[in-house]
Motif scaffolding. Structure first.
Motif, mmCIF file in Angstrom:
data_model
loop_
_atom_site.group_PDB
_atom_site.id
_atom_site.type_symbol
_atom_site.label_atom_id
_atom_site.label_comp_id
_atom_site.label_asym_id
_atom_site.label_seq_id
_atom_site.Cartn_x
_atom_site.Cartn_y
_atom_site.Cartn_z
ATOM 1 N N THR A 68 -38.086 -30.373 55.578
ATOM 2 C CA THR A 68 -38.159 -31.470 54.607
ATOM 3 C C THR A 68 -38.397 -30.947 53.196
ATOM 4 O O THR A 68 -37.683 -31.319 52.259
ATOM 5 C CB THR A 68 -39.293 -32.446 54.989
ATOM 6 O OG1 THR A 68 -39.018 -33.000 56.280
ATOM 7 C CG2 THR A 68 -39.404 -33.568 53.968
ATOM 8 N N VAL A 69 -39.385 -30.086 53.025
ATOM 9 C CA VAL A 69 -39.775 -29.662 51.674
ATOM 10 C C VAL A 69 -38.776 -28.696 51.050
ATOM 11 O O VAL A 69 -38.603 -28.688 49.818
ATOM 12 C CB VAL A 69 -41.185 -29.045 51.671
ATOM 13 C CG1 VAL A 69 -42.227 -30.060 52.100
ATOM 14 C CG2 VAL A 69 -41.258 -27.787 52.546
ATOM 15 N N LEU A 70 -38.120 -27.877 51.851
ATOM 16 C CA LEU A 70 -37.173 -26.913 51.299
ATOM 17 C C LEU A 70 -35.978 -27.583 50.634
ATOM 18 O O LEU A 70 -35.672 -27.291 49.465
ATOM 19 C CB LEU A 70 -36.735 -25.931 52.387
ATOM 20 C CG LEU A 70 -35.774 -24.810 51.977
ATOM 21 C CD1 LEU A 70 -36.315 -24.035 50.791
ATOM 22 C CD2 LEU A 70 -35.526 -23.870 53.149
ATOM 23 N N PRO A 71 -35.280 -28.510 51.292
ATOM 24 C CA PRO A 71 -34.180 -29.215 50.609
ATOM 25 C C PRO A 71 -34.649 -29.998 49.385
ATOM 26 O O PRO A 71 -33.936 -30.072 48.380
ATOM 27 C CB PRO A 71 -33.621 -30.145 51.686
ATOM 28 C CG PRO A 71 -34.028 -29.532 52.977
ATOM 29 C CD PRO A 71 -35.362 -28.912 52.711
ATOM 30 N N GLU A 72 -35.837 -30.588 49.467
ATOM 31 C CA GLU A 72 -36.357 -31.337 48.315
ATOM 32 C C GLU A 72 -36.539 -30.432 47.104
ATOM 33 O O GLU A 72 -36.204 -30.800 45.971
ATOM 34 C CB GLU A 72 -37.685 -32.004 48.685
ATOM 35 C CG GLU A 72 -37.546 -33.187 49.633
ATOM 36 C CD GLU A 72 -38.890 -33.770 50.027
ATOM 37 O OE1 GLU A 72 -39.935 -33.145 49.687
ATOM 38 O OE2 GLU A 72 -38.915 -34.827 50.676
ATOM 39 N N ALA A 73 -37.088 -29.244 47.314
ATOM 40 C CA ALA A 73 -37.293 -28.301 46.210
ATOM 41 C C ALA A 73 -35.963 -27.849 45.628
ATOM 42 O O ALA A 73 -35.813 -27.734 44.404
ATOM 43 C CB ALA A 73 -38.105 -27.104 46.694
ATOM 44 N N LEU A 74 -34.989 -27.594 46.483
ATOM 45 C CA LEU A 74 -33.667 -27.177 46.008
ATOM 46 C C LEU A 74 -32.988 -28.295 45.226
ATOM 47 O O LEU A 74 -32.359 -28.042 44.189
ATOM 48 C CB LEU A 74 -32.792 -26.752 47.190
ATOM 49 C CG LEU A 74 -33.125 -25.407 47.833
ATOM 50 C CD1 LEU A 74 -32.303 -25.203 49.100
ATOM 51 C CD2 LEU A 74 -32.879 -24.265 46.861
ATOM 52 N N ARG A 75 -33.114 -29.524 45.694
ATOM 53 C CA ARG A 75 -32.514 -30.654 44.965
ATOM 54 C C ARG A 75 -33.135 -30.800 43.579
ATOM 55 O O ARG A 75 -32.424 -31.055 42.595
ATOM 56 C CB ARG A 75 -32.696 -31.952 45.758
ATOM 57 C CG ARG A 75 -31.824 -32.069 46.981
ATOM 58 C CD ARG A 75 -31.861 -33.477 47.556
ATOM 59 N NE ARG A 75 -31.239 -33.504 48.861
ATOM 60 C CZ ARG A 75 -31.900 -33.420 50.013
ATOM 61 N NH1 ARG A 75 -33.230 -33.325 49.993
ATOM 62 N NH2 ARG A 75 -31.261 -33.437 51.161
ATOM 63 N N SER A 76 -34.430 -30.649 43.485
ATOM 64 C CA SER A 76 -35.109 -30.741 42.193
ATOM 65 C C SER A 76 -34.609 -29.662 41.242
ATOM 66 O O SER A 76 -34.350 -29.917 40.058
ATOM 67 C CB SER A 76 -36.615 -30.623 42.382
ATOM 68 O OG SER A 76 -37.291 -30.656 41.141
ATOM 69 N N PHE A 77 -34.460 -28.452 41.750
ATOM 70 C CA PHE A 77 -33.950 -27.353 40.932
ATOM 71 C C PHE A 77 -32.522 -27.629 40.464
ATOM 72 O O PHE A 77 -32.190 -27.438 39.289
ATOM 73 C CB PHE A 77 -33.991 -26.049 41.727
ATOM 74 C CG PHE A 77 -33.219 -24.921 41.100
ATOM 75 C CD1 PHE A 77 -33.734 -24.244 40.004
ATOM 76 C CD2 PHE A 77 -31.973 -24.544 41.598
ATOM 77 C CE1 PHE A 77 -33.022 -23.211 39.412
ATOM 78 C CE2 PHE A 77 -31.255 -23.518 41.009
ATOM 79 C CZ PHE A 77 -31.789 -22.850 39.918
ATOM 80 N N VAL A 78 -31.671 -28.082 41.375
ATOM 81 C CA VAL A 78 -30.274 -28.352 41.030
ATOM 82 C C VAL A 78 -30.183 -29.475 39.998
ATOM 83 O O VAL A 78 -29.407 -29.391 39.035
ATOM 84 C CB VAL A 78 -29.460 -28.688 42.297
ATOM 85 C CG1 VAL A 78 -28.087 -29.246 41.921
ATOM 86 C CG2 VAL A 78 -29.307 -27.441 43.166
ATOM 87 N N ARG A 79 -30.978 -30.521 40.170
ATOM 88 C CA ARG A 79 -30.962 -31.623 39.195
ATOM 89 C C ARG A 79 -31.361 -31.130 37.801
ATOM 90 O O ARG A 79 -30.761 -31.527 36.802
ATOM 91 C CB ARG A 79 -31.901 -32.742 39.645
ATOM 92 C CG ARG A 79 -31.352 -33.631 40.734
ATOM 93 C CD ARG A 79 -32.170 -34.917 40.853
ATOM 94 N NE ARG A 79 -33.559 -34.638 41.203
ATOM 95 C CZ ARG A 79 -34.022 -34.615 42.445
ATOM 96 N NH1 ARG A 79 -33.201 -34.818 43.464
ATOM 97 N NH2 ARG A 79 -35.305 -34.367 42.684
ATOM 98 N N SER A 80 -32.351 -30.270 37.735
ATOM 99 C CA SER A 80 -32.834 -29.767 36.446
ATOM 100 C C SER A 80 -31.817 -28.866 35.766
ATOM 101 O O SER A 80 -31.850 -28.701 34.541
ATOM 102 C CB SER A 80 -34.146 -28.996 36.636
ATOM 103 O OG SER A 80 -35.161 -29.838 37.133
ATOM 104 N N ASN A 81 -30.925 -28.265 36.546
ATOM 105 C CA ASN A 81 -29.965 -27.303 35.997
ATOM 106 C C ASN A 81 -28.522 -27.731 36.243
ATOM 107 O O ASN A 81 -27.607 -26.901 36.175
ATOM 108 C CB ASN A 81 -30.202 -25.922 36.619
ATOM 109 C CG ASN A 81 -31.554 -25.346 36.251
ATOM 110 O OD1 ASN A 81 -31.736 -24.766 35.185
ATOM 111 N ND2 ASN A 81 -32.531 -25.525 37.140
ATOM 112 N N LEU A 82 -28.327 -29.021 36.497
ATOM 113 C CA LEU A 82 -27.011 -29.488 36.903
ATOM 114 C C LEU A 82 -25.952 -29.267 35.817
ATOM 115 O O LEU A 82 -24.826 -28.839 36.112
ATOM 116 C CB LEU A 82 -27.071 -30.969 37.274
ATOM 117 C CG LEU A 82 -25.795 -31.544 37.896
ATOM 118 C CD1 LEU A 82 -25.424 -30.773 39.160
ATOM 119 C CD2 LEU A 82 -25.979 -33.018 38.209
#
Length: 262
Positions: A149-163
Motif C-alpha cells: 500500500t505505502v510503496l505505490p502511494e509514495a511513488l505516485r506522490s513523487f510522480v505527481r510532484s515531477n510530472l
C-alpha cells in the motif's frame, strides 16, 4: 501548390512511430524541406534495501534518473581508468557486500575495500544524474500487505510532484532486476498510469549489467547509513568505513544529497 499538411500526414508521420530519431531530406515539387527530430529519453534505475518480509528497521527504495542527452561515457571511462591505475580489478560495485567483505569482496581486506569505496564515490558524484530515495519504517509498514500500500502511494506522490518534468521525455525506460515482486508491480502500475501517453519501457537490469544500477545500490546504502547514524544504530562496519556521523555527513551524505530530486 503542394498541400504540406496532407503530405506530412501521409508520408512523414507514419515513419515517426518506427524511427528512434529522424533527420532526412524530403523532396516535394519545386522545393526541399528538411526535418530534424530528436527523441528525449529518460532512464530510471531502481534498487531497494531490505526485503519484503524481513524484520529490519527500514525498507528503502531508490530511483536514479538519467537524462540520456547527458553524456556518462566520460565519467565511466575515468572511473575504469582510476581502477586500473590503483591496480584494482573492475568488480561490479555492490555496496553491502563491499562493506561486509563477502561475495565478490570476500578475500579483500578493509584497506583495499576502502579504495573501491573512494573510487566509486568519486565516480558517482561526477555523473549527470539525480536520485530520490523512499524510506518506510517497519513499525508503520510492518508486513508485505502494508508495503504493497505505502510503496505505490509514495511513488505516485513523487510522480505527481515531477510530472511536468517527466512528461518532457518521449520515452521513459525503467530498469529493475525484478528481485522483489512488490517493487516491480508498484513501478509498473504507477509509471504506466502516469505516463499513459508516452512509451514506458520496463527492462531487466541489475548491478552486474549497468553502472547506473550500481549507483542506485550505492545511494540506497548511503541513505540507509544516514538512518543508522541518525538513530544511533550504526554498526562496527559503518564506523570502520565512515568513521563517525560527522565524517559520514561531510565526506559522503552532503555531497550525494546535491543530486537529490524532490
Amino acid at each position: 501548390m503542394v498541400n504540406l499538411s496532407w503530405w506530412m500526414r501521409e508520408h512523414l508521420l507514419p515513419s515517426l512511430w518506427t524511427n528512434r530519431s529522424l533527420s532526412r531530406e524530403v523532396k516535394v515539387p519545386a522545393q526541399t524541406v528538411s526535418f530534424s527530430i530528436t527523441v528525449r529519453e529518460l532512464s530510471i534505475f531502481a534498487d531497494e534495501s531490505g526485503t519484503e518480509a524481513d524484520t529490519s528497521g527500514y525498507y528503502l527504495l531508490t530511483l536514479v534518473q538519467h537524462d540520456q542527452s547527458e553524456d556518462v561515457t566520460g565519467p565511466i571511462s575515468d572511473y575504469e581508468s582510476a581502477l586500473r591505475i590503483r591496480g584494482l580489478t573492475d568488480i561490479p560495485m555492490h555496496s553491502s557486500p563491499l562493506l561486509r567483505g563477502n561475495e565478490d569482496y570476500e578475500n579483500l581486506d578493509v584497506a583495499l575495500r576502502l579504495k573501491y569505496l573512494f573510487a566509486f564515490n568519486a565516480f558517482a558524484l561526477r555523473l549527470p544524474i539525480h536520485y530520490r530515495s523512499f524510506v518506510f519504517e517497519r513499525k508503520t509498514a510492518p508486513g508485505l500487505e502494508a508495503l504493497q500500500t505505502v510503496l505505490p502511494e509514495a511513488l505516485r506522490s513523487f510522480v505527481r510532484s515531477n510530472l511536468e518534468w517527466l512528461l518532457g521525455f518521449d520515452q521513459v525506460k525503467i530498469y529493475y532486476d525484478g528481485g522483489q515482486p512488490t517493487v516491480e508491480m508498484a513501478l509498473r502500475e504507477v509509471f504506466t498510469q502516469a505516463l499513459a501517453r508516452q512509451v514506458s519501457v520496463f527492462k531487466p537490469g541489475g548491478f552486474r549489467e549497468y553502472r547506473l544500477a550500481q549507483v542506485a545500490d550505492y545511494f540506497c546504502t548511503i541513505e540507509l547509513t544516514r538512518l543508522k547514524f541518525q538513530t544511533k544504530s550504526a554498526t562496527h562496519t559503518d564506523l570502520l568505513f565512515f568513521q563517525s556521523k560527522r565524517d559520514f555527513q561531510r565526506k559522503y551524505l552532503n555531497r550525494v544529497r546535491k543530486k537529490w530530486i524532490g
